[in-house]
Design a protein around this motif. Structure first.
Motif, PDB file in Angstrom:
ATOM      1  N   PRO A 152       0.784  -1.082  -0.045  1.00 26.63           N
ATOM      2  CA  PRO A 152       0.082  -0.078   0.085  1.00 26.63           C
ATOM      3  C   PRO A 152       0.820   1.272   0.085  1.00 26.63           C
ATOM      4  CG  PRO A 152      -0.139  -0.837   2.062  1.00 26.63           C
ATOM      5  CD  PRO A 152       0.818  -1.945   1.296  1.00 26.63           C
ATOM      6  N   TYR A 153       0.502   2.159  -0.610  1.00 23.42           N
ATOM      7  CA  TYR A 153       1.219   3.332  -0.792  1.00 23.42           C
ATOM      8  C   TYR A 153       0.149   4.829  -0.771  1.00 23.42           C
ATOM      9  CZ  TYR A 153       0.378   3.359  -5.955  1.00 23.42           C
ATOM     10  OH  TYR A 153      -0.302   3.321  -7.087  1.00 23.42           O
ATOM     11  N   LEU A 154       0.790   5.917  -0.296  1.00 26.96           N
ATOM     12  CA  LEU A 154      -0.434   7.112  -0.396  1.00 26.96           C
ATOM     13  C   LEU A 154      -0.460   7.560  -1.838  1.00 26.96           C
ATOM     14  CD1 LEU A 154       0.888   9.426   2.418  1.00 26.96           C
ATOM     15  CD2 LEU A 154      -1.156   8.023   2.449  1.00 26.96           C
ATOM     16  N   VAL A 155      -1.768   8.043  -2.206  1.00 24.28           N
ATOM     17  CA  VAL A 155      -1.809   8.561  -3.534  1.00 24.28           C
ATOM     18  C   VAL A 155      -0.473   9.766  -3.837  1.00 24.28           C
ATOM     19  CG1 VAL A 155      -4.232   7.910  -3.842  1.00 24.28           C
ATOM     20  CG2 VAL A 155      -3.444  10.047  -2.805  1.00 24.28           C
ATOM     21  N   PRO A 156      -0.334   9.943  -5.117  1.00 24.08           N
ATOM     22  CA  PRO A 156       0.815  10.830  -5.398  1.00 24.08           C
ATOM     23  C   PRO A 156       0.579  12.301  -5.045  1.00 24.08           C
ATOM     24  CG  PRO A 156      -0.154   9.954  -7.397  1.00 24.08           C
ATOM     25  CD  PRO A 156      -0.709   9.270  -6.193  1.00 24.08           C
ATOM     26  N   GLU A 157      -0.751  12.858  -5.209  1.00 20.04           N
ATOM     27  CA  GLU A 157      -0.865  14.240  -4.880  1.00 20.04           C
ATOM     28  C   GLU A 157      -0.684  14.556  -3.518  1.00 20.04           C
ATOM     29  OE1 GLU A 157      -5.160  12.161  -5.517  1.00 20.04           O
ATOM     30  OE2 GLU A 157      -3.083  11.890  -6.137  1.00 20.04           O
ATOM     31  N   VAL A 158      -1.065  13.521  -2.503  1.00 19.38           N
ATOM     32  CA  VAL A 158      -0.603  13.802  -1.044  1.00 19.38           C
ATOM     33  C   VAL A 158       0.449  13.890  -0.791  1.00 19.38           C
ATOM     34  CG1 VAL A 158      -1.154  12.777   1.138  1.00 19.38           C
ATOM     35  CG2 VAL A 158      -3.120  13.030  -0.459  1.00 19.38           C
ATOM     36  N   VAL A 159       1.364  12.933  -1.364  1.00 19.81           N
ATOM     37  CA  VAL A 159       3.025  12.870  -1.223  1.00 19.81           C
ATOM     38  C   VAL A 159       3.434  14.355  -1.687  1.00 19.81           C
ATOM     39  CG1 VAL A 159       4.918  11.998  -1.858  1.00 19.81           C
ATOM     40  CG2 VAL A 159       2.974  10.514  -1.159  1.00 19.81           C
ATOM     41  N   LEU A 160       3.059  14.647  -2.653  1.00 17.42           N
ATOM     42  CA  LEU A 160       3.499  15.911  -3.442  1.00 17.42           C
ATOM     43  C   LEU A 160       3.372  17.020  -2.388  1.00 17.42           C
ATOM     44  CD1 LEU A 160       3.168  15.208  -7.221  1.00 17.42           C
ATOM     45  CD2 LEU A 160       5.377  15.181  -6.016  1.00 17.42           C
ATOM     46  N   LEU A 161       2.120  17.220  -1.987  1.00 21.20           N
ATOM     47  CA  LEU A 161       1.408  18.240  -1.138  1.00 21.20           C
ATOM     48  C   LEU A 161       2.506  18.340  -0.147  1.00 21.20           C
ATOM     49  CD1 LEU A 161      -0.541  20.337  -0.679  1.00 21.20           C
ATOM     50  CD2 LEU A 161      -1.815  18.752   1.007  1.00 21.20           C
ATOM     51  N   PHE A 162       2.796  17.238   0.650  1.00 24.29           N
ATOM     52  CA  PHE A 162       3.867  17.386   1.688  1.00 24.29           C
ATOM     53  C   PHE A 162       5.362  17.820   1.169  1.00 24.29           C
ATOM     54  CE2 PHE A 162       0.353  15.358   3.800  1.00 24.29           C
ATOM     55  CZ  PHE A 162       0.474  15.911   5.295  1.00 24.29           C
ATOM     56  N   LYS A 163       5.570  17.265   0.031  1.00 21.79           N
ATOM     57  CA  LYS A 163       7.136  17.521  -0.542  1.00 21.79           C
ATOM     58  C   LYS A 163       7.197  18.961  -0.720  1.00 21.79           C
ATOM     59  CE  LYS A 163       8.942  13.371  -2.224  1.00 21.79           C
ATOM     60  NZ  LYS A 163      10.230  13.479  -1.629  1.00 21.79           N
ATOM     61  N   ALA A 164       6.016  19.638  -0.992  1.00 21.21           N
ATOM     62  CA  ALA A 164       6.001  20.873  -1.682  1.00 21.21           C
ATOM     63  C   ALA A 164       6.526  21.772  -0.598  1.00 21.21           C
ATOM     64  CB  ALA A 164       4.723  21.395  -2.008  1.00 21.21           C
ATOM     65  N   LYS A 165       6.395  21.733   0.647  1.00 25.17           N
ATOM     66  CA  LYS A 165       6.575  22.696   1.578  1.00 25.17           C
ATOM     67  C   LYS A 165       8.274  22.992   1.864  1.00 25.17           C
ATOM     68  CE  LYS A 165       6.427  23.853   6.559  1.00 25.17           C
ATOM     69  NZ  LYS A 165       5.926  23.027   7.958  1.00 25.17           N
ATOM     70  N   ALA A 166       9.260  22.064   1.679  1.00 20.21           N
ATOM     71  CA  ALA A 166      10.490  22.088   1.667  1.00 20.21           C
ATOM     72  C   ALA A 166      10.848  22.275   0.348  1.00 20.21           C
ATOM     73  CB  ALA A 166      10.984  20.747   2.309  1.00 20.21           C
ATOM     74  N   ASN A 167      10.383  21.746  -0.539  1.00 14.53           N
ATOM     75  CA  ASN A 167      10.849  21.820  -2.140  1.00 14.53           C
ATOM     76  C   ASN A 167      12.385  21.615  -2.371  1.00 14.53           C
ATOM     77  OD1 ASN A 167      10.512  22.209  -4.720  1.00 14.53           O
ATOM     78  ND2 ASN A 167      10.235  24.547  -4.900  1.00 14.53           N
ATOM     79  N   ARG A 168      12.843  20.727  -1.709  1.00 14.94           N
ATOM     80  CA  ARG A 168      14.263  20.362  -1.849  1.00 14.94           C
ATOM     81  C   ARG A 168      14.502  20.216  -3.314  1.00 14.94           C
ATOM     82  NH1 ARG A 168      13.942  16.307   2.974  1.00 14.94           N
ATOM     83  NH2 ARG A 168      12.169  15.890   1.534  1.00 14.94           N
TER      84      ARG A 168
END
Length: 218
Positions: A152-168
């Motif tokens: 099982p894995y999180l849908v990509p839009e949720v993962v990207l939403l959390f990655k967006a904050k740091a935007n490394r």
């Protein structure tokens, strides 16, 4: 944030030295009988969605409803847990009840190595609640997808939403790699969430940017 007593500082250097992450398949095997709705998060989730490993991963993260964490812990009786936040580390028993701390690292008590990071996430019954904006919610049936071999894995839009904050750099690279794979409804959802949380985020100009088609010389 009001930090609990009993914590100790942990530097990024120490954390990197002690991390020895498992793979999603190892985690899934250990949690095969766990009834909680858990899912791989972070960069690994995007790899599972895309069907290919894109880069090395320094850790592995999974998410679970906060109240269901004991079901995760029960699958690893030989390990110990530490709560992590703001550069500090606490034994689980000292910080588990703090609602502002969600990261929980599984630790080998003999080697001190960390193998798994569990995000204990807010929820309302069977509905996931985004800890950065409680108006953003999804049912767990929408939040989690499963690979052909049962991970099982999180849908990509949720993962990207959390990655967006740091935007490394690695976050932006993950975003660009997955962007062409997202169907319209996932793009729309991501665009709406980013607009809500980070209205000036640079990814907003890229989500619907026209593809550049290279020209060939005559």
């Amino acid at each position: 944030m009001s930090s609990p007593d009993g914590g100790r500082p942990i530097t990024a250097t120490e954390a990197a030295r002690r991390w020895d992450p498992w793979t999603p398949s190892v985690v899934a095997a250990r949690l095969a009988s766990c009834p909680a709705p858990w899912a791989v998060a972070g960069g690994w989730a995007l790899d599972l969605f895309a069907g290919a490993i894109s880069r090395a991963h320094d850790d592995i993260e999974i998410t679970v409803p906060r109240m269901d964490f004991p079901q995760i812990a029960a699958a690893f009786p030989e390990y110990e847990w530490d709560v992590v936040g703001s550069g500090e580390l606490w034994p689980y028993a000292l910080a588990a009840s703090n609602p502002e701390l969600h990261q929980t690292w599984l630790r080998d008590p003999f080697t001190g190595a960390f193998h798994l990071d569990v995000f204990r996430e807010p929820h309302d019954g069977d509905t996931w609640i985004c800890r950065r904006d409680p108006t953003i919610t999804l049912s767990y049936t929408e939040l989690i997808r499963t690979t052909a071999n049962g991970i099982p894995y999180l849908v990509p839009e949720v993962v990207l939403l959390f990655k967006a904050k740091a935007n490394r750099p690695k976050d932006h690279a993950d975003f660009l790699r997955v962007l062409p794979l997202l169907p319209e409804y996932r793009l729309t959802r991501l665009n709406s969430w980013l607009t809500q949380l980070y209205p000036d985020h640079p990814w907003l100009t890229e989500i619907y940017a026209p593809a550049v088609v290279p020209t060939t010389a005559e």
